[in-house]
Motif scaffolding. Structure first.
Motif, PDB file in Angstrom:
ATOM      1  N   GLN A 129       0.824  -1.208   0.000  1.00 15.95           N
ATOM      2  CA  GLN A 129       0.000   0.000   0.000  1.00 15.95           C
ATOM      3  C   GLN A 129       0.856   1.254   0.000  1.00 15.95           C
ATOM      4  OE1 GLN A 129      -2.389  -0.784   3.482  1.00 15.95           O
ATOM      5  NE2 GLN A 129      -4.047  -1.728   2.298  1.00 15.95           N
ATOM      6  N   ALA A 130       1.999   1.191   0.683  1.00 16.12           N
ATOM      7  CA  ALA A 130       2.871   2.363   0.776  1.00 16.12           C
ATOM      8  C   ALA A 130       3.824   2.496  -0.409  1.00 16.12           C
ATOM      9  CB  ALA A 130       3.676   2.303   2.067  1.00 16.12           C
ATOM     10  N   ASP A 131       4.360   1.358  -0.889  1.00 16.83           N
ATOM     11  CA  ASP A 131       5.469   1.426  -1.849  1.00 16.83           C
ATOM     12  C   ASP A 131       5.263   0.639  -3.134  1.00 16.83           C
ATOM     13  OD1 ASP A 131       7.473   3.018  -0.285  1.00 16.83           O
ATOM     14  OD2 ASP A 131       7.150   1.395   1.136  1.00 16.83           O
ATOM     15  N   ARG A 206      10.282  -2.798  -1.497  1.00 14.15           N
ATOM     16  CA  ARG A 206      10.450  -2.602  -0.056  1.00 14.15           C
ATOM     17  C   ARG A 206      10.816  -3.925   0.626  1.00 14.15           C
ATOM     18  NH1 ARG A 206      11.563   1.274   3.291  1.00 14.15           N
ATOM     19  NH2 ARG A 206      10.076   2.642   2.196  1.00 14.15           N
TER      20      ARG A 206
END
Length: 235
Positions: A129-131, A206
């Motif tokens: 979701q972040a990266d 990540r």
């Protein structure tokens, strides 16, 4: 949505002379695959769970799932002849049966890593979701020696920069599809790891913390160790 694809396509040739692929060998009285599926079924963030296995083993896999997991929401589908092919089967299955947008997530995991934790699975989801993509890893504890000919050392990389890759490996599905489909036939032949596909395309991946117990059952000697881990975890 979040999808999890359990890669059960291997036939276990390195396990030795066994009648069953290694994902179906007994661990604590139940198939290795069942332990793996149970770990994912505990994670409420995972919306759909499916197993990719050799076409000739679909019926057997479905019987095992129903015997041990009852009516658990697990779908069994055919994988491909290589890991890349199996990954494509997973991607195509999702696109064929579900709505997909740029935020849709696909987690991929080895069927023979039965000790993945709920924490690792959730952290994979958060990392994507972040990266956009992530790989589960642990720091290398041994010195890694590189040899180009198998006879002499050519390089000893800095250990503090090295990690051992595990699974899950997880991605935004739409970007994963675009990346995999961008491979040339030559690249498809040699790139058997989804995260390596990303790195050769210059895409960031990540790192998510794995665990030494998140072992891959590959050789016959791995089963007694897996039994010991299972007992230690009280399962």
């Amino acid at each position: 949505m979040v999808f999890a694809a359990i890669m059960a396509g291997g036939m276990g040739s390195r396990m030795g002379n066994t009648a069953l692929p290694k994902q179906f060998l007994p661990l604590g009285g139940r198939p290795v695959l069942i332990h793996t599926l149970e770990r994912f079924l505990r994670v409420r963030e995972v919306d759909e769970l499916f197993v990719l296995c050799p076409p000739d083993w679909i019926d057997y896999t479905e019987r095992q799932v129903r015997q041990y997991l009852g009516d658990a929401p697990v779908t069994v589908i055919a994988g491909g002849s290589t890991r890349n092919d199996t990954l494509l089967c997973a991607i195509h299955h999702v696109y064929a049966h579900f709505p997909v947008d740029e935020q849709t997530i696909l987690l991929t995991h080895d069927a023979v890593r039965p000790f993945v934790t709920e924490k690792m699975i959730v952290e994979n989801i958060l990392a994507v979701q972040a990266d956009g993509a992530c790989d589960t890893v642990i720091p290398a504890t041994d010195t890694i020696v590189r040899s180009l000919d198998g006879d002499f050392i050519h390089e000893i990389p800095v250990r503090s920069e090295l990690y051992q890759g595990q699974t899950p490996q997880s991605f935004r599905l739409a970007e994963l599809r675009r990346t995999v489909e961008s491979l040339t036939p030559e690249e498809t032949e040699i790139l058997t790891d989804a995260c390596k596909i990303y790195t050769v395309r210059g895409k960031k991946v990540r790192l998510v913390a794995g665990s030494p117990t998140n072992m891959k059952i590959t050789y016959a000697d791995d089963l007694p160790l897996a039994e010991a881990i299972l007992r230690a975890q009280g399962e």
